[in-house]
Design a protein around this motif. Structure first.
Motif, short mmCIF file in Angstrom:
data_model
loop_
_atom_site.label_atom_id
_atom_site.label_comp_id
_atom_site.label_asym_id
_atom_site.label_seq_id
_atom_site.Cartn_x
_atom_site.Cartn_y
_atom_site.Cartn_z
N UNK A 25 -51.06 12.57 108.95
CA UNK A 25 -52.29 13.36 108.90
C UNK A 25 -52.92 13.41 110.29
N UNK A 26 -53.34 14.61 110.71
CA UNK A 26 -53.93 14.79 112.04
C UNK A 26 -55.45 14.71 111.97
N UNK A 27 -56.02 13.92 112.88
CA UNK A 27 -57.47 13.73 112.91
C UNK A 27 -58.22 15.04 112.97
N UNK A 28 -57.78 15.98 113.82
CA UNK A 28 -58.54 17.22 114.02
C UNK A 28 -58.61 18.07 112.75
N UNK A 29 -57.64 17.92 111.85
CA UNK A 29 -57.70 18.67 110.59
C UNK A 29 -58.80 18.11 109.68
N UNK A 30 -58.91 16.79 109.66
CA UNK A 30 -59.98 16.14 108.87
C UNK A 30 -61.35 16.52 109.45
N UNK A 31 -61.49 16.35 110.77
CA UNK A 31 -62.80 16.58 111.38
C UNK A 31 -63.22 18.04 111.28
N UNK A 32 -62.26 18.96 111.33
CA UNK A 32 -62.61 20.37 111.21
C UNK A 32 -63.30 20.63 109.87
N UNK A 37 -67.90 21.63 106.16
CA UNK A 37 -68.69 21.34 104.96
C UNK A 37 -70.11 20.93 105.34
N UNK A 38 -70.23 20.11 106.39
CA UNK A 38 -71.56 19.67 106.82
C UNK A 38 -72.39 20.86 107.30
N UNK A 39 -71.78 21.74 108.10
CA UNK A 39 -72.49 22.93 108.59
C UNK A 39 -72.95 23.79 107.42
N UNK A 40 -72.10 23.95 106.40
CA UNK A 40 -72.47 24.76 105.24
C UNK A 40 -73.64 24.13 104.49
N UNK A 41 -73.60 22.81 104.31
CA UNK A 41 -74.71 22.12 103.64
C UNK A 41 -76.02 22.33 104.40
N UNK A 50 -77.26 25.10 111.67
CA UNK A 50 -76.14 24.33 112.22
C UNK A 50 -75.10 25.25 112.84
N UNK A 51 -74.48 24.75 113.90
CA UNK A 51 -73.33 25.41 114.53
C UNK A 51 -72.23 24.36 114.69
N UNK A 175 -71.21 15.24 102.79
CA UNK A 175 -72.42 15.10 101.99
C UNK A 175 -73.16 13.80 102.36
N UNK A 176 -72.40 12.75 102.64
CA UNK A 176 -73.02 11.50 103.08
C UNK A 176 -73.76 11.67 104.41
N UNK A 177 -73.14 12.40 105.35
CA UNK A 177 -73.82 12.67 106.63
C UNK A 177 -75.08 13.49 106.39
N UNK A 178 -74.97 14.51 105.54
CA UNK A 178 -76.11 15.36 105.20
C UNK A 178 -77.25 14.52 104.61
N UNK A 179 -76.93 13.64 103.66
CA UNK A 179 -77.97 12.78 103.07
C UNK A 179 -78.59 11.87 104.12
#
Length: 190
Positions: A25-32, A37-41, A50-51, A175-179
């Motif tokens: 698994x590649x880190x950049x795929x997870x972080x993208x 999701x965070x930007x959408x929230x 958010x950008x 969602x955790x970051x958003x909270x």
């Protein structure tokens, strides 16, 4: 006026500023996707704007590691963002290391208060181990941003259990970051 938050999805696909790899698994795929999701929230919540640094999973920012980091910081500074959150996955040769940690330029700052809140809510939401908030003034994105900044190491991509969460629970990390952001501002969910 909306609070402006710049979300840096750490690393690029490919060789330029490429991230860690764990269990294929590649880190950049997870972080993208966590960043998306965070930007959408945040963008669905009228209190925020958010950008993101990367607009699609194949986007490569910069031509070298340093130009990639410089471009991410420049986007945030020129917007200008009020807050900067860089999203990463940790990695280590020891496959037993696991958990979430958040890096800041210095402790006892607004950044470290935000980092503590994000750490608390990510670990509560996802169930990762809380490894603390750590000062790391050598990190370029924390040193050169002109706003309150932190770098979230979601979990260890090289730990089997953490890797499973990173693959299967990306929305929960976001969602955790958003909270954590809401808690930092004293806001409630909408």
């Amino acid at each position: 006026m909306a609070i402006r938050i710049f979300i840096d999805q750490g690393h690029n696909p490919g060789g330029v500023n490429g991230g860690a790899i764990g269990f294929g698994v590649n880190e950049q795929d997870i972080t993208f996707y966590v960043g998306l999701y965070l930007a959408n929230l945040l963008n669905d919540d009228g209190r925020f704007e958010a950008r993101t640094s990367r607009q699609d999973p194949e986007e490569i920012i910069g031509t070298t590691n340093s130009s990639s980091l410089q471009a991410r910081v420049r986007m945030a500074n020129e917007w200008p963002a009020d807050y900067f959150i860089s999203i990463h996955c940790n990695a280590n040769d020891n496959p037993n290391l696991n958990g979430t940690e958040v890096y800041v330029y210095a402790l006892n700052t607004e950044s470290s208060v935000l980092a503590e809140s994000i750490l608390r809510f990510v670990t509560q939401t996802v169930g990762t181990k809380a490894n603390g908030v750590i000062a790391n003034p050598s990190l370029y994105v924390l040193r050169k941003t002109e706003m309150t900044s932190c770098l979230v190491e979601l979990a260890y991509i090289t730990n089997y259990e953490d890797n499973y969460l990173l693959i299967n629970d990306q929305y929960s990390f976001a969602y955790g970051i958003y909270l954590g952001i809401l808690n930092f501002f004293g806001f409630t969910t909408r």
